[in-house]
Design a protein around this motif. Structure first.
Motif, PDB file in Angstrom:
ATOM      1  N   LEU A 185       0.831  -1.211   0.000  1.00 54.65           N
ATOM      2  CA  LEU A 185       0.000   0.000   0.000  1.00 54.65           C
ATOM      3  C   LEU A 185       0.865   1.259   0.000  1.00 54.65           C
ATOM      4  N   SER A 186       2.038   1.170   0.630  1.00 53.41           N
ATOM      5  CA  SER A 186       2.920   2.338   0.696  1.00 53.41           C
ATOM      6  C   SER A 186       3.622   2.628  -0.631  1.00 53.41           C
ATOM      7  N   THR A 187       3.452   1.762  -1.623  1.00 52.35           N
ATOM      8  CA  THR A 187       3.930   2.094  -2.971  1.00 52.35           C
ATOM      9  C   THR A 187       2.869   2.873  -3.753  1.00 52.35           C
ATOM     10  N   LEU A 188       1.636   2.915  -3.238  1.00 53.40           N
ATOM     11  CA  LEU A 188       0.528   3.589  -3.908  1.00 53.40           C
ATOM     12  C   LEU A 188       0.130   4.888  -3.211  1.00 53.40           C
ATOM     13  N   TYR A 189       0.381   4.966  -1.908  1.00 54.12           N
ATOM     14  CA  TYR A 189       0.020   6.132  -1.105  1.00 54.12           C
ATOM     15  C   TYR A 189       1.154   6.428  -0.126  1.00 54.12           C
ATOM     16  N   HIS A 190       1.253   7.674   0.264  1.00 49.92           N
ATOM     17  CA  HIS A 190       2.099   8.037   1.389  1.00 49.92           C
ATOM     18  C   HIS A 190       1.292   7.734   2.659  1.00 49.92           C
ATOM     19  N   LEU A 191       1.616   6.648   3.314  1.00 50.26           N
ATOM     20  CA  LEU A 191       0.885   6.288   4.531  1.00 50.26           C
ATOM     21  C   LEU A 191       1.211   7.286   5.636  1.00 50.26           C
ATOM     22  N   ARG A 192       0.220   7.529   6.494  1.00 50.47           N
ATOM     23  CA  ARG A 192       0.419   8.505   7.559  1.00 50.47           C
ATOM     24  C   ARG A 192      -0.464   8.145   8.749  1.00 50.47           C
ATOM     25  N   PRO A 193      -0.136   8.671   9.917  1.00 53.50           N
ATOM     26  CA  PRO A 193      -1.014   8.450  11.066  1.00 53.50           C
ATOM     27  C   PRO A 193      -2.431   8.900  10.749  1.00 53.50           C
ATOM     28  N   GLY A 194      -3.394   8.103  11.166  1.00 51.60           N
ATOM     29  CA  GLY A 194      -4.789   8.364  10.824  1.00 51.60           C
ATOM     30  C   GLY A 194      -5.332   7.402   9.799  1.00 51.60           C
ATOM     31  N   ASP A 195      -4.442   6.601   9.185  1.00 48.24           N
ATOM     32  CA  ASP A 195      -4.875   5.608   8.201  1.00 48.24           C
ATOM     33  C   ASP A 195      -5.281   4.306   8.898  1.00 48.24           C
ATOM     34  N   LEU A 196      -6.512   3.845   8.639  1.00 45.24           N
ATOM     35  CA  LEU A 196      -6.969   2.527   9.072  1.00 45.24           C
ATOM     36  C   LEU A 196      -6.983   1.600   7.878  1.00 45.24           C
ATOM     37  N   ILE A 197      -6.570   0.345   8.101  1.00 45.88           N
ATOM     38  CA  ILE A 197      -6.609  -0.656   7.034  1.00 45.88           C
ATOM     39  C   ILE A 197      -7.415  -1.852   7.510  1.00 45.88           C
ATOM     40  N   TYR A 198      -8.536  -2.115   6.830  1.00 44.84           N
ATOM     41  CA  TYR A 198      -9.334  -3.319   7.060  1.00 44.84           C
ATOM     42  C   TYR A 198      -8.751  -4.419   6.174  1.00 44.84           C
ATOM     43  N   THR A 199      -8.469  -5.582   6.764  1.00 44.23           N
ATOM     44  CA  THR A 199      -7.624  -6.569   6.085  1.00 44.23           C
ATOM     45  C   THR A 199      -8.378  -7.704   5.409  1.00 44.23           C
ATOM     46  N   GLY A 200      -9.681  -7.593   5.238  1.00 39.79           N
ATOM     47  CA  GLY A 200     -10.426  -8.634   4.540  1.00 39.79           C
ATOM     48  C   GLY A 200     -11.154  -9.553   5.500  1.00 39.79           C
ATOM     49  N   THR A 201     -12.078 -10.337   4.950  1.00 42.99           N
ATOM     50  CA  THR A 201     -12.952 -11.172   5.775  1.00 42.99           C
ATOM     51  C   THR A 201     -12.820 -12.647   5.401  1.00 42.99           C
ATOM     52  N   PRO A 202     -12.940 -13.539   6.384  1.00 39.89           N
ATOM     53  CA  PRO A 202     -12.981 -14.980   6.060  1.00 39.89           C
ATOM     54  C   PRO A 202     -14.353 -15.387   5.536  1.00 39.89           C
ATOM     55  N   ALA A 203     -14.471 -16.648   5.180  1.00 35.82           N
ATOM     56  CA  ALA A 203     -15.737 -17.172   4.654  1.00 35.82           C
ATOM     57  C   ALA A 203     -16.833 -17.080   5.711  1.00 35.82           C
ATOM     58  N   GLY A 204     -18.073 -17.156   5.236  1.00 40.52           N
ATOM     59  CA  GLY A 204     -19.217 -17.157   6.133  1.00 40.52           C
ATOM     60  C   GLY A 204     -20.006 -15.869   6.131  1.00 40.52           C
ATOM     61  N   VAL A 205     -19.680 -14.951   5.206  1.00 40.68           N
ATOM     62  CA  VAL A 205     -20.453 -13.706   5.138  1.00 40.68           C
ATOM     63  C   VAL A 205     -21.902 -14.034   4.797  1.00 40.68           C
ATOM     64  N   GLY A 206     -22.793 -13.150   5.227  1.00 37.78           N
ATOM     65  CA  GLY A 206     -24.198 -13.403   4.959  1.00 37.78           C
ATOM     66  C   GLY A 206     -25.063 -12.238   5.371  1.00 37.78           C
ATOM     67  N   PRO A 207     -26.366 -12.345   5.125  1.00 37.88           N
ATOM     68  CA  PRO A 207     -27.268 -11.218   5.339  1.00 37.88           C
ATOM     69  C   PRO A 207     -27.608 -10.986   6.805  1.00 37.88           C
ATOM     70  N   VAL A 208     -27.924  -9.740   7.101  1.00 44.06           N
ATOM     71  CA  VAL A 208     -28.471  -9.377   8.401  1.00 44.06           C
ATOM     72  C   VAL A 208     -29.821  -8.709   8.171  1.00 44.06           C
ATOM     73  N   ALA A 209     -30.645  -8.711   9.217  1.00 44.48           N
ATOM     74  CA  ALA A 209     -31.997  -8.154   9.142  1.00 44.48           C
ATOM     75  C   ALA A 209     -32.238  -7.259  10.342  1.00 44.48           C
ATOM     76  N   PRO A 210     -33.246  -6.395  10.263  1.00 44.18           N
ATOM     77  CA  PRO A 210     -33.572  -5.572  11.423  1.00 44.18           C
ATOM     78  C   PRO A 210     -33.783  -6.426  12.676  1.00 44.18           C
ATOM     79  N   GLY A 211     -33.186  -5.983  13.767  1.00 44.93           N
ATOM     80  CA  GLY A 211     -33.253  -6.723  15.019  1.00 44.93           C
ATOM     81  C   GLY A 211     -32.069  -7.626  15.270  1.00 44.93           C
ATOM     82  N   ASP A 212     -31.242  -7.867  14.251  1.00 44.50           N
ATOM     83  CA  ASP A 212     -30.088  -8.743  14.417  1.00 44.50           C
ATOM     84  C   ASP A 212     -28.995  -8.074  15.254  1.00 44.50           C
ATOM     85  N   ARG A 213     -28.220  -8.915  15.951  1.00 47.25           N
ATOM     86  CA  ARG A 213     -27.103  -8.460  16.771  1.00 47.25           C
ATOM     87  C   ARG A 213     -25.831  -9.165  16.318  1.00 47.25           C
TER      88      ARG A 213
END
Length: 232
Positions: A185-213
């Motif tokens: 990522l640091s070859t594409l942007y000048h990284l700096r304090p304040g940058d958050l990086i979400y690193t991806g999700t494992p299998a099992g994604v799915g829908p949520v509905a109103p009332g879900d926790r």
């Protein structure tokens, strides 16, 4: 000096787990398809040449414990549990061997997705913005300092939907590690304090509905919690 026409937005702040302050967020980067099992469940393949990214607006970040409305424009709202890291020092073209020097800390997060809008964008080869970047689309728990967490790898990552496990893996299953992500990522942007990086999700994604926790855990980190309220 020209008058400011309306009050500027308040800074986006993530609390530190030790209670010693807040981390101000300026940018959010997200790594796509960083677990092979998730890439397969979405009908895609991991790009092993290099990681790829999309972004979310800091204005769309919400803290753990929030209750948010089911978002407009979708009938297929999905959860994605993620490991998040925060940059602590500036870096550009950072070598892998020095990448961890730039990491301030870690958190549990959720990358909420309007899956139907993302799928439609993919079909038309359009950007994912409406599927990924909307109000409350990024959720984060308190940050734990890197020295307190240790090296990412063996820690389990788990998500419960209404107390039932729906996602579980280990950080060692990420295709691209934290040092590799920082270096690339640091070859594409000048990284700096304040940058958050979400690193991806494992299998099992799915829908949520109103009332879900949602309750997400990563070993050694504060959990992340989210409740879905009724649609606006």
């Amino acid at each position: 000096m020209t008058d400011i026409l309306f009050p500027p937005p308040a800074p986006v702040l993530v609390p530190l787990r030790d209670g010693a302050g807040f981390y101000p967020v300026s940018r959010i980067f997200c790594v796509g398809r960083n677990y092979a099992d998730h890439a397969r469940e979405m009908g895609g393949e991991v790009d092993r040449e290099a990681p790829f990214y999309f972004t979310k607006s800091p204005a769309h970040l919400t803290l753990s414990g929030a209750t948010v409305a089911y978002p407009p424009g979708t009938e297929d709202f999905h959860h994605e549990m993620e490991f998040v890291f925060a940059i602590g020092t500036e870096g550009f073209r950072v070598p892998v061997a020095r990448a961890m020097d730039h990491v301030f800390g870690y958190a549990a997060g959720l990358d909420m997705t309007r899956r139907d809008l993302q799928a439609a964008a993919k079909d038309k080869r359009r950007p994912w913005d409406t599927g990924k970047d909307f109000e409350n689309a990024a959720v984060i728990g308190p940050l734990t300092r890197a020295a307190e967490f240790g090296a990412p790898g063996p820690q389990a990552i788990t998500l419960l939907l209404n107390a039932e496990p729906v996602q579980r893996s280990h950080l060692s299953e990420m295709v691209w590690s934290v040092p590799e992500i920082v270096a690339h990522l640091s070859t594409l942007y000048h990284l700096r304090p304040g940058d958050l990086i979400y690193t991806g999700t494992p299998a099992g994604v799915g829908p949520v509905a109103p009332g879900d926790r949602l309750h997400g855990e990563i070993d050694g980190l504060a959990p992340v919690d989210l409740t879905i309220a009724s649609a606006e």
